[in-house]
Design an enzyme around this catalytic site. Structure first.
Site, short mmCIF file in Angstrom:
data_model
loop_
_atom_site.label_atom_id
_atom_site.label_comp_id
_atom_site.label_asym_id
_atom_site.label_seq_id
_atom_site.Cartn_x
_atom_site.Cartn_y
_atom_site.Cartn_z
CE1 TYR A 156 -3.88 2.25 0.59
CE2 TYR A 156 -2.48 3.27 2.25
CZ TYR A 156 -3.61 3.29 1.46
OH TYR A 156 -4.46 4.37 1.54
CE LYS A 160 -3.49 4.90 -1.86
NZ LYS A 160 -4.50 5.39 -2.81
#
Ligand code: ADP
Length: 258
Positions: A156, A160
């Site tokens: 994640y 990002k």
């Protein structure tokens, strides 16, 4: 400040629930022409009801941002129907939990395919439309984890961080056409994929101590920023990552028990 977003064609991915839904609701209140996309069309029933009740044009479309054919056909349909795209909000995302030593290929790949690949596919499809208008706003969901990652969410956090660099590159490539591209970094918002509010009170307390404002965020607080970034008021802001995390990145835990 008047945002003047009435009739702007605003495309939002992952608008079915969570922060995406709250963003869509905010633009309905602004009387924009909201185009709500989600991989699940059932998740968009609320949207069609709300839009019709408000007497606004716009529409709901099934769109899987990890699938090029799906993205291309939806954007073609949207342009045929509405003639332009003023704002693109790339909100759709998935978590990617697991330690680096444990995470499996499918989780890693899915996280990148949706979180980064989705932004890339949507921008590739929408950029020519905005270029022909010589105007546009691209607003991409990053996270505080792009700057300070949490242990156990490498996929994640890395995805990002990639969104931030993709956003800066887009800003550079599209600036000459009067198109801005910015990313936003929400903090800890107990909705959708995040379940902080369900943790035991001590664990919650420890997490809250890492937030400068000492409280969870609300999806509306993210939506307010996005409305500003979508408006003419933000016309000289591009290539930035705007922190809307209640100061998650601003201060450290108190050292002396204050
Ligand atoms: P958050 O708390 O960040 O809002 P949610 O999981 O509640 O996160 O919302 C994410 C939204 O993105 C959901 O509505 C979900 O259906 C949508 N979504 C997830 N994957 C895709 C995808 N591949 N294409 C389009 N939308 C997606």
């Amino acid at each position: 400040m008047l945002l003047e977003l009435t009739d702007r064609v605003v495309v939002i991915t992952g608008a079915g629930r969570g922060i995406g839904r709250t963003i869509a609701e905010a633009f309905l209140r602004e009387r924009s022409r909201v185009v709500a996309l989600d991989v699940s069309t059932e998740a968009l029933t609320w949207f069609e009801d709300a839009r019709e009740q408000a007497g606004l044009s716009g529409g709901a479309y099934a769109c899987d941002v990890s699938d090029t054919a799906s993205v291309t056909s939806v954007i073609t349909e949207v342009v045929t129907e509405h003639g332009r795209i003023d704002v693109l909000i790339n909100n759709a995302g998935v978590m990617g939990e697991g330690l680096v030593s444990e995470i499996d290929d499918a989780t890693w790949d899915r996280c990148f395919d949706v979180n980064v690949g989705g932004v890339f596919r949507m921008c590739r499809a929408v950029a020519p439309v905005m270029k022909s208008q010589r105007s546009g706003r691209i607003i991409n969901a990053a996270s505080f984890a792009a700057i300070v990652p949490s242990i156990g969410s490498a996929a994640y956090a890395a995805s990002k961080a990639a969104v931030v660099q993709l956003t800066r590159t887009l800003a550079g490539e599209l600036g000459p056409w009067n198109i801005t591209a910015n990313a936003y970094a929400p903090g800890m918002i107990p909705s959708g994929i995040n379940t902080f509010a369900e943790m035991d009170p001590q664990a919650q307390g420890r997490l809250l101590d890492t937030l400068t404002l000492r409280r969870w965020g609300e999806a509306e607080e993210v939506a307010d920023l996005i409305c500003f970034l979508a408006s003419d008021a933000s016309r000289y802001i591009t290539g930035t990552l705007v922190d809307v995390s209640g100061g998650k990145l601003a201060t450290q835990l108190p050292q002396r028990g204050y």
